[in-house]
Design a protein around this motif. Structure first.
Motif, short mmCIF file in Angstrom:
data_model
loop_
_atom_site.label_atom_id
_atom_site.label_comp_id
_atom_site.label_asym_id
_atom_site.label_seq_id
_atom_site.Cartn_x
_atom_site.Cartn_y
_atom_site.Cartn_z
N ILE A 83 0.83 -1.21 0.00
CA ILE A 83 0.00 0.00 0.00
C ILE A 83 0.87 1.26 0.00
O ILE A 83 0.66 2.18 -0.78
CB ILE A 83 -0.95 0.01 1.23
N ILE A 84 1.91 1.26 0.88
CA ILE A 84 2.74 2.46 1.01
C ILE A 84 3.43 2.81 -0.30
O ILE A 84 3.44 3.97 -0.72
CB ILE A 84 3.79 2.27 2.14
N CYS A 85 3.98 1.81 -0.98
CA CYS A 85 4.76 2.12 -2.19
C CYS A 85 3.94 1.92 -3.45
O CYS A 85 4.47 2.05 -4.56
CB CYS A 85 6.02 1.27 -2.24
N ASN A 86 2.66 1.58 -3.26
CA ASN A 86 1.79 1.38 -4.40
C ASN A 86 2.32 0.25 -5.31
O ASN A 86 2.10 0.27 -6.52
CB ASN A 86 1.67 2.68 -5.19
N GLY A 87 3.06 -0.66 -4.71
CA GLY A 87 3.52 -1.81 -5.49
C GLY A 87 4.79 -1.59 -6.28
O GLY A 87 5.32 -2.53 -6.87
N THR A 88 5.30 -0.36 -6.31
CA THR A 88 6.51 -0.14 -7.11
C THR A 88 7.73 0.03 -6.20
O THR A 88 7.65 0.64 -5.14
CB THR A 88 6.38 1.13 -7.97
N PRO A 89 8.87 -0.51 -6.64
CA PRO A 89 10.10 -0.38 -5.85
C PRO A 89 10.55 1.08 -5.73
O PRO A 89 10.24 1.90 -6.59
CB PRO A 89 11.12 -1.19 -6.64
N ILE A 90 11.26 1.37 -4.64
CA ILE A 90 11.79 2.73 -4.43
C ILE A 90 13.31 2.61 -4.35
O ILE A 90 13.82 1.74 -3.63
CB ILE A 90 11.27 3.33 -3.12
N SER A 91 14.02 3.47 -5.11
CA SER A 91 15.48 3.35 -5.04
C SER A 91 16.18 4.71 -4.97
O SER A 91 15.53 5.75 -4.91
CB SER A 91 15.99 2.52 -6.21
N ARG A 92 17.49 4.66 -5.02
CA ARG A 92 18.41 5.80 -4.95
C ARG A 92 18.42 6.44 -3.55
O ARG A 92 17.66 7.34 -3.26
CB ARG A 92 18.09 6.84 -6.02
#
Lengths: 501, 322
Positions: B137-146
């Motif tokens: 839910i927090i990332c809406n299913g997409t990875p977060i990077s950098r």
């Protein structure tokens, strides 16, 4: 020549366990159609004897004769086939099945691979009707009261054509009204020609129901009496009539002091009602009574393991409210429980850890245990109580019963408890170690500790206590001072029935 | 007497012999195995399991189980990544916040288990589902990077020749050993796992200890999650999926009895290393990842089976003695 018609005969039955003789050369004849009461103190061998009949245990020696057929030992199956049914104190019923399913448990009436519920309920109804039991065969056993559950057990036994019905303390879990219904069923069964062996410690019931009474004591057959020509006094005399054998180590009689260490005032809860008592400094207060009289339950409340519903506890004059064992220990109370292995000792840990467990937080700097102190404490009590072990690092499960008991005691001494509760302190301990425990108890009271000792062993209770309070059915039924100690008086108080409804 | 003592020591450290045998086997089977570089690789690979296994060791010592740690790892991945990248928070603050959250999740597990007396399996299984969902839910299913370099150090930096994740694992094991051996509440874990009722009657606050243990399990899972995030440089909402089982395998291999009350932190290290050596060695021998799963499962079965057989034998001996 034997003109009596005996349906069941036990001949010279003995049962030995390593170090213990549970039954010794017991012979008993039960006549067809009679109600035969079996009576004796806790540990007299009643349960062991019926278990040999039901096949739950095999006798070491002796012979069982049913309807003229002789057996060396029974199995549950053989016993059932020969018409013996047993109603144990713990029912063997499945709560989530119906009454009919329970009656026919393991013998369900089937059509092919399907259970024929209709036929089963019809037959169950027939059995229940014949016993005048008003229970619906389709009801779930879980929803029935204890009294009705017991009736289902009886119906189950009857459905297996039981000719001899053994009932082990059938009235113990019942209310007074339920007891009356149970009596009615028993009377009816007798009319139908069923032989009943009725075990109870309530003398009143035995006189009301039975034709003959057999008394057991210390695993031995004592006597069989005709109920009509007997009296309560006579029975009690047979039940307790033993000479005091063990010698109890003497202690300074002057060590009981005036100071009251612990007081309970009208305490109710956990099955007990209005218990009031006082324990003085340097005193051993014996708590007598039969198994299930509410003694352990009282100890659990004092120790904070169970909640009291009303009443007050005072410790050295101040009211205390122990809600957890931790709080009771902090107040200065220690409990040496009845079931040493399940409740007392941490078997997988070392002696040192067991002794220090309640005081670990006291001997820690911050969160870190001062192991030197822990070791010294353990070493000190190992020597004081002469715990026999090569090292205090030894695991408690490797110790003998007596030494385990000493470890448990040591932990309360390390916690500086002033009131020590011993629940059956010498159960399962050999004779030599018993003497040591008695001597230790003496040393403790001489040091000014107060002791509450629960014991079902009459000799121990009388030999060790300064004063005895007897409980019966959760109430105090009497108090006896040392000069008036007498087995018959205690037994009478212990078998007292509660008069209220 | 002395021979007995040696035998006892060998018995209690048998897992290390097993580890040694395995190292010898892979050394013989593959020339690439026994190199400093590869061994360092093995240790680096197991660092995350190792860190999380400290908390799991306590849980299993109590006779419980914690299935939620995989989801805690995933959630911490996403929460930390989101806080750093989307909110631009200071990495140090993010670390503290993440550990607070993971500890709180463990604490909640502990509260529910001890206060409502619900089975550990169900409570932590529910938590597993809940927090896995929250991560998505927090990332809406997409990875977060950098992420900032100052954060990446945790997963990719070195102290001399030693990778920082390994340093962290060693420190965590040291703390873990200290807690279970030297502190009084650490000894309560053993008491409680051995016999809850006797422990309570010895004056131990059982509920408090349970809450503490599950909180610690959450905390260590949180640390594992952060190390993983810094190593991968990407926050994945499914990063921790299945981790609980690998960690449980490590702990059980390390000889912690699933019935509670016995086990040593020092042996769990060997359990962790075995999993690492096994995975690495099988990769070197070109064993397919599917076959690896089969091998891991069989080893788990053997480890628990050995424990059960030994206990059963002991009981039989005792019965015979009585």
């Amino acid at each position: 020549m034997n003109i009596e018609d005996n349906i069941l005969e036990l001949k010279h039955i003995s049962k030995y366990y390593p170090g213990v003789t549970a039954l010794q050369d017991v012979s008993l004849s039960v006549r067809r159609g009679e109600i035969h009461a079996l009576i004796g103190e806790n540990g007299a061998g009643k349960s062991t004897l019926i278990k040999t009949c039901s096949g739950a245990i095999a006798p070491s020696e002796g012979e069982i004769v049913i309807n003229g057929k002789s057996f060396r030992r029974m199995t549950p199956k053989v016993s059932e086939e020969n018409g013996i049914g047993v109603i144990y104190q713990e029912f063997n019923l499945v709560g989530d099945l119906t009454v009919a399913e329970n009656i026919f448990l393991g013998r369900a009436i089937r059509k092919g691979i399907m259970v024929d519920f209709k036929a089963m309920e019809r037959q169950a109804q027939g059995i229940l009707d014949s016993l005048r039991m008003k229970i619906s065969p389709s009801a779930l056993v879980r929803d029935l009261s204890v009294g009705y559950q017991q009736m289902v057990e009886i119906a189950k036994a009857m459905s297996q054509n039981a000719q001899v019905l053994i009932m082990d303390e059938p009235s113990a879990p019942l209310t007074n009204a339920e007891v009356e219904s149970m009596f009615a069923v028993v009377d009816l069964l007798k009319e139908k020609g069923v032989t009943i062996i009725y075990i109870s410690h309530r003398l009143e019931e035995i006189f009301r129901l039975s034709d003959r009474i057999t008394v057991l004591r210390d695993g031995q057959y004592i006597v069989t009496l005709d109920t009509k020509h007997s009296s309560e006094e006579e029975l009690i005399r047979y039940m307790v009539g033993r000479q005091l054998q063990e010698v109890y180590p003497k202690r300074d009689p002057g060590c009981v002091q005036d100071e009251v260490v612990f007081e309970a005032d009208m305490v109710c809860g956990n099955g007990d009602t209005n218990i009031s008592l006082q324990i003085h400094k340097g005193e051993v207060l014996g708590l007598g009574g039969l198994v299930g009289a509410g003694r352990t339950e009282f100890a659990e409340m004092v120790f904070g393991a169970r909640k009291k519903t009303s009443g007050k506890f005072f410790f050295k004059g101040k009211e205390i409210h122990p809600r957890t064992p931790k709080e009771a220990i902090a107040a200065g109370i220690g409990l040496v429980p009845e079931d040493r292995k399940a409740k007392g000792a941490l078997l997988g840990l070392s002696i040192q850890e067991n002794i220090n467990m309640p005081v670990y937080h006291r001997i820690s700097k911050g969160a870190v245990i001062d192991y030197k102190k822990a070791r010294n404490t353990a070493q000190q009590y190992k020597e004081e109580l002469s715990i026999k072990t090569p090292s205090v690092g030894q695991m408690v499960k490797n110790l003998s019963g007596g030494n385990q008991q000493k470890v448990i005691l040591a932990k309360w001494l390390a916690a500086e408890s002033e009131l020590l509760i011993f629940d059956e302190p010498t159960r399962g301990i050999d004779v030599g170690a018993k003497q040591e425990i008695y001597t230790l108890i003496n040393t403790l009271v001489e040091q000014g500790k107060a002791i509450l000792m629960i014991s079902s062993e009459m000799e121990e209770l009388m030999g060790m206590s300064d004063r005895i309070i007897v409980l019966a059915e959760g109430c105090v039924s009497g108090e006896i001072a040392r000069p008036e100690f007498d087995q018959e008086t205690i037994m009478k108080l212990a078998s007292k029935e509660r008069k209220d409804g | 007497m002395k021979a007995n003592k040696v035998l006892d020591t060998v018995k209690s450290r048998i897992i290390y012999i097993f580890l040694l045998v395995m190292i010898l086997f892979f050394s013989a089977a593959s020339s690439n195995f026994l190199t400093v570089r590869n061994l360092m690789n093995v240790v680096k690979q197991v660092a995350i399991y190792g860190i999380a296994s400290v908390g799991m060791t306590y849980v299993i010592l109590l006779g419980g189980i914690d299935l939620s740690i995989g989801s805690i790892i995933s959630l911490i991945n996403i929460v930390a990544a989101y806080a750093m990248v989307n909110l631009g928070m200071n990495p140090l603050l993010v670390v503290l916040l993440s550990l607070l959250i993971s500890t709180a999740i463990g604490f909640m597990n502990g509260i529910v288990i001890s206060q409502l007396r619900m089975p550990e399996l169900i409570v932590t299984f529910a938590a597993q589902t809940i927090f896995a969902g929250l991560a998505y839910i927090i990332c809406n299913g997409t990875p977060i990077s950098r992420f900032p370099d100052s954060f990446l150090v945790i997963g990719q930096g070195y102290v001399g020749p030693i990778p920082i994740p390994v340093v962290i694992m060693v420190i965590i094991f040291a703390i873990g050993w200290f807690i279970s051996e030297k502190t009084y509440f650490g000894r309560y874990f053993y008491a409680l796992g051995g016999n809850e009722e006797a422990a309570q009657l010895s004056g131990i606050n059982v509920k408090k200890v349970k809450c503490l243990v599950y909180s610690l399990s959450g905390l260590f899972a949180g640390i594992a999650g952060l190390v993983m995030l810094a190593r991968a440089n990407t926050g994945q909402p499914n990063a921790g999926v299945g981790y609980e089982f690998d960690v449980i395998t490590c702990v059980v291999l390390g000889g912690v009895s699933t019935t509670g009350g016995s086990g040593k932190m020092s042996n769990v290290i060997a359990g962790v290393m075995i999993i690492g050596v096994l995975q690495n060695g099988m990769v070197l021998l070109d064993v397919s990842s599917y076959a690896q799963m089969v091998v891991k499962g069989v080893i788990l079965l053997i480890a628990v089976g050995a424990d059960c057989v030994q206990k059963y034998r002991l009981q039989e001996v005792k019965k015979a003695a009585e």
